[in-house]
Write an enzyme that holds these catalytic residues in place. Structure first.
Site, mmCIF file in Angstrom:
data_model
loop_
_atom_site.group_PDB
_atom_site.id
_atom_site.type_symbol
_atom_site.label_atom_id
_atom_site.label_comp_id
_atom_site.label_asym_id
_atom_site.label_seq_id
_atom_site.Cartn_x
_atom_site.Cartn_y
_atom_site.Cartn_z
ATOM 1 N N SER A 155 -3.251 -5.844 -3.617
ATOM 2 C CA SER A 155 -3.625 -6.397 -1.652
ATOM 3 C C SER A 155 -4.951 -6.988 -2.062
ATOM 4 O O SER A 155 -6.015 -7.544 -2.873
ATOM 5 C CB SER A 155 -4.293 -4.501 -1.098
ATOM 6 O OG SER A 155 -4.632 -5.084 0.173
ATOM 7 N N TYR A 210 -7.777 3.070 0.254
ATOM 8 C CA TYR A 210 -6.803 2.478 0.259
ATOM 9 C C TYR A 210 -7.304 1.097 -1.060
ATOM 10 O O TYR A 210 -6.834 0.660 -2.226
ATOM 11 C CB TYR A 210 -6.807 1.770 0.783
ATOM 12 C CG TYR A 210 -5.650 0.737 1.278
ATOM 13 C CD1 TYR A 210 -3.549 1.092 0.563
ATOM 14 C CD2 TYR A 210 -5.456 -0.732 1.274
ATOM 15 C CE1 TYR A 210 -2.946 -0.210 0.040
ATOM 16 C CE2 TYR A 210 -4.533 -2.049 0.827
ATOM 17 C CZ TYR A 210 -3.401 -1.272 0.642
ATOM 18 O OH TYR A 210 -2.681 -2.454 0.652
HETATM 19 P P1 NAP Z 1 5.618 -0.353 3.957
HETATM 20 O O1 NAP Z 1 6.042 -1.267 5.339
HETATM 21 O O2 NAP Z 1 4.251 0.604 4.769
HETATM 22 O O3 NAP Z 1 6.548 -0.108 2.692
HETATM 23 C C1 NAP Z 1 5.815 0.401 2.497
HETATM 24 C C2 NAP Z 1 7.268 1.292 1.170
HETATM 25 O O4 NAP Z 1 6.675 1.980 0.125
HETATM 26 C C3 NAP Z 1 8.193 1.898 2.228
HETATM 27 O O5 NAP Z 1 9.528 1.445 1.473
HETATM 28 C C4 NAP Z 1 8.018 3.594 1.404
HETATM 29 O O6 NAP Z 1 8.878 4.423 1.931
HETATM 30 C C5 NAP Z 1 7.967 3.526 -0.320
HETATM 31 N N1 NAP Z 1 6.728 4.810 -0.673
HETATM 32 C C6 NAP Z 1 6.181 5.219 0.145
HETATM 33 N N2 NAP Z 1 5.467 6.360 -1.124
HETATM 34 C C7 NAP Z 1 6.849 5.947 -1.859
HETATM 35 C C8 NAP Z 1 6.823 7.007 -2.854
HETATM 36 N N3 NAP Z 1 6.372 8.108 -3.571
HETATM 37 N N4 NAP Z 1 8.092 6.738 -3.620
HETATM 38 C C9 NAP Z 1 8.441 5.572 -3.590
HETATM 39 N N5 NAP Z 1 8.590 4.471 -2.334
HETATM 40 C C10 NAP Z 1 7.612 5.298 -1.392
HETATM 41 O O7 NAP Z 1 4.193 -1.009 3.809
HETATM 42 P P2 NAP Z 1 4.420 -3.012 2.851
HETATM 43 O O8 NAP Z 1 3.299 -3.471 3.628
HETATM 44 O O9 NAP Z 1 5.616 -3.566 2.880
HETATM 45 O O10 NAP Z 1 3.759 -2.890 1.586
HETATM 46 C C11 NAP Z 1 4.360 -3.291 0.402
HETATM 47 C C12 NAP Z 1 3.162 -3.594 -1.172
HETATM 48 O O11 NAP Z 1 2.283 -4.158 -0.536
HETATM 49 C C13 NAP Z 1 2.234 -2.122 -0.917
HETATM 50 O O12 NAP Z 1 2.066 -2.462 -2.888
HETATM 51 C C14 NAP Z 1 1.226 -2.787 -0.137
HETATM 52 O O13 NAP Z 1 0.045 -1.695 0.156
HETATM 53 C C15 NAP Z 1 1.240 -4.074 -0.440
HETATM 54 N N6 NAP Z 1 0.546 -4.236 0.426
HETATM 55 C C16 NAP Z 1 0.553 -5.333 1.623
HETATM 56 C C17 NAP Z 1 0.031 -5.923 2.850
HETATM 57 C C18 NAP Z 1 0.545 -5.524 4.063
HETATM 58 O O14 NAP Z 1 -0.156 -6.666 5.222
HETATM 59 N N7 NAP Z 1 1.871 -5.677 4.387
HETATM 60 C C19 NAP Z 1 -1.612 -6.412 2.234
HETATM 61 C C20 NAP Z 1 -1.946 -6.588 1.146
HETATM 62 C C21 NAP Z 1 -0.907 -6.073 0.203
HETATM 63 P P3 NAP Z 1 9.416 5.042 3.367
HETATM 64 O O15 NAP Z 1 10.134 4.363 4.078
HETATM 65 O O16 NAP Z 1 9.722 6.328 2.151
HETATM 66 O O17 NAP Z 1 8.099 5.846 3.835
#
Ligand code: NAP
Length: 299
Positions: A155, A210
């Site tokens: 991130s 985080y």
């Molecule tokens: P999200 O919509 O909350 O999706 C997170 C995913 O991770 C979901 O599929 C969730 O499953 C899964 N997950 C969480 N804990 C888990 C576990 N113990 N085992 C298996 N799966 C698990 O988040 P996102 O925004 O797409 O983020 C994806 C990645 O990008 C993350 O690493 C996040 O830190 C990073 N990121 C995101 C942003 C942003 O702006 N969105 C910015 C920087 C970095 P469930 O549906 O079952 O909960």
């Protein structure tokens, strides 16, 4: 008739069976992970395993992609459960004999309004975003084929340059050169202890569980690349850490301006790097820019 039995009957099947490529995405059921699965389904020459910790959510995601004429396969994976990781590893070893792409995307983030004490948030967040990802790596890395591409989804919050100058920052900055896995693990445990004691800020830690989890993951990536580079059998295995941008997902309460496909751009870039790439251990931003993780500047 099982695949193993068919393989015994037909040598050409055996050949096909052995070289079938596979890409694994964690947390593929929604958000950026779903976008990465969609992108890989379009370009990856092999099976894409969309993994999720919940069967219904995972299968729904597979079906949603089917509606777009895109084929991915589902496998259950809760990264917090070492047995679940071991089951996936055994399945992949048996069916594919190795791994070609691994995208460690799954992560959690407490909401601003969360009421759990900071120490609890620290323990839970570091457990999933750092230690569970590390466990996935430890269990799946032995299967990486030479030429494999690994992506750790970090991130902008994991940018070391935001950390106050001092001993702590210097230790993280030494990842990829002198910092060991054990020392990094111990730093992450120190943070949890400080978060519980309430003196984390005084000790130089960011006031975000985080951010610390992602700084840890980025530092881990740099050590992992160092180890790959030292191993002559893994000369063309590369791992990079990426910032997908600020994306419209559940994690951001849909405040991010980027679509999940835009967020998938840098992870897909890192997952599909060509043979013998020099892009190793790099911090890659949302438009695929290379950023100096320690000093910046940020794009
Ligand atoms: P999200 O919509 O909350 O999706 C997170 C995913 O991770 C979901 O599929 C969730 O499953 C899964 N997950 C969480 N804990 C888990 C576990 N113990 N085992 C298996 N799966 C698990 O988040 P996102 O925004 O797409 O983020 C994806 C990645 O990008 C993350 O690493 C996040 O830190 C990073 N990121 C995101 C942003 C942003 O702006 N969105 C910015 C920087 C970095 P469930 O549906 O079952 O909960």
């Amino acid at each position: 008739m099982g695949d193993n039995f068919r393989a015994k009957l037909n040598p050409s099947f055996l050949y096909f069976y052995r070289i079938m490529k596979v890409a694994i995405v964690t947390g593929g059921n929604k958000g950026v992970g779903f976008g990465i699965c969609r992108g890989l389904a379009k370009v990856f020459e092999g099976d894409v395993l969309l993994t999720a910790r919940n069967v219904e959510r995972g299968m729904k995601a597979v079906k949603d992609l089917e509606k777009e004429d895109l084929t991915v396969k589902f496998h259950l994976l809760d990264i917090d459960d070492p047995k679940s990781v071991a089951t996936l590893a055994a399945f992949v070893k048996d069916k594919y004999g190795g791994i070609d792409v691994l995208v460690n995307n799954a992560a959690i983030a407490f909401k601003q309004a969360a009421t759990e004490p900071f120490g609890v948030q620290a323990k839970v967040t570091i457990a999933t975003n750092y230690f569970s990802v590390q466990d996935c790596c430890n269990q799946l890395f032995p299967l990486l084929r030479n030429g494999a591409r690994v992506v750790n989804v970090s991130s902008s919050a994991g940018f070391l340059g935001r950390m106050k100058d001092g001993d702590l920052k210097s230790k993280f900055a030494s990842s990829g050169s002198t910092l060991t896995y054990e020392e990094l693990d111990s730093l992450m445990r120190d943070f949890i202890a400080s978060a519980n004691a309430g003196d984390h800020s005084a000790k130089g830690w960011p006031n975000s569980t985080y951010a610390v989890s992602k700084i840890g993951l980025s530092a881990l990536t740099r050590i992992q690349q160092q180890k790959f580079s030292e191993n002559p059998d893994l000369r063309d295995v590369v791992i990079n850490h990426v910032h997908p941008g600020y994306v419209d997902t559940d994690m951001t309460s849909h405040k991010g301006p980027l679509t999940i496909d835009e967020g998938a751009k840098s992870p897909l870039f890192a997952a599909t790097l060509p043979p013998n790439t020099d892009v190793k251990g790099k911090y890659i931003w949302s438009k695929c820019q290379f950023v100096d993780w320690i000093n910046g500047p940020l794009p």
